[in-house]
Motif scaffolding. Structure first.
Motif, PDB file in Angstrom:
ATOM      1  N   PHE A  73      -6.233   2.087  -1.182  1.00 29.54           N
ATOM      2  CA  PHE A  73      -4.890   2.640  -1.363  1.00 29.54           C
ATOM      3  C   PHE A  73      -4.303   2.165  -2.678  1.00 29.54           C
ATOM      4  N   TYR A 128       0.831  -1.207   0.000  1.00 33.98           N
ATOM      5  CA  TYR A 128       0.000   0.000   0.000  1.00 33.98           C
ATOM      6  C   TYR A 128       0.860   1.249   0.000  1.00 33.98           C
ATOM      7  N   GLU A 161       0.113  -5.028   3.128  1.00 33.88           N
ATOM      8  CA  GLU A 161      -1.347  -4.954   3.059  1.00 33.88           C
ATOM      9  C   GLU A 161      -2.027  -5.603   4.263  1.00 33.88           C
TER      10      GLU A 161
END
Length: 195
Positions: free
Chosen positions: A168, A136, A177
């Motif tokens: 994101f 992300y 993540e």
């Protein structure tokens, strides 16, 4: 098994009206049979007050993307309502089991753990992926993290839908993540606990 194989095996009957609007053209949506099956299972679990299915299961639900699938936003909105219903029931059950004081204390403890985690310096709040691996985007996650911190620390406005809807972009060497998603899940639980 390919998407085409899955679609051929589980395509809903044409004479049955779809539960949600369908995508068209090149746009992909959630696999209709997968969504219908999940929602049927969720409904049965809720009606039977089963302890093995709850808000966490709804939050973790994911579906294959296919052509002429259900419109993602409509399904996500329905899943949010289902999750809210399970969370409400879980909160009521926990209050009956442990009492209001213990429930509030647990919600405060969860909120403090999130706040402690987010008090780390910007760009260091979560583990990072390797330089060749995508995660992300750090600046976007840090922005959402700042909003969560302001909510927990100062009571700033933050709606559960804003946390659920956080998305994101990806970058090499970004935040992992699974860590970000886990913290967002706990934040949703805290918000639902104090509603």
């Amino acid at each position: 098994m390919t998407d085409a194989d899955l679609e051929a095996i589980t395509t809903p009957q044409d004479d049955v009206a779809p539960a949600f609007p369908l995508t068209s053209g090149r746009q992909r949506g959630y696999h209709r049979a997968a969504v219908d099956s999940f929602l049927d299972a969720a409904r049965a679990a809720f009606e039977q007050s089963r302890a093995d299915f709850g808000a966490d299961d709804v939050r973790a639900a994911s579906f294959p993307l296919v052509k002429e699938g259900y419109a993602i936003a409509d399904v996500d909105a329905a899943l949010s309502r289902v999750e809210d219903a399970f969370a409400q029931r879980e909160r009521e059950e926990a209050i009956r089991r442990v009492g209001v004081d213990a429930w509030v204390a647990q919600a405060r403890d969860d909120a403090q753990q999130v706040l402690d985690h987010l008090s780390r310096p910007h760009r260091q709040r979560f583990a990072r992926t390797g330089i060749l691996t995508f995660g992300y985007r750090i600046d976007e996650v840090d922005h959402v993290a700042d909003r969560i911190s302001a909510f927990l620390r100062d009571g700033a406005a933050l709606d559960v839908e804003q946390v659920r809807g956080a998305a994101f972009r990806m970058q090499r060497g970004g935040y992992r993540e699974e860590q970000v998603d886990a913290l967002l899940d706990v934040t949703v639980e805290v918000i639902l606990a104090v509603r």
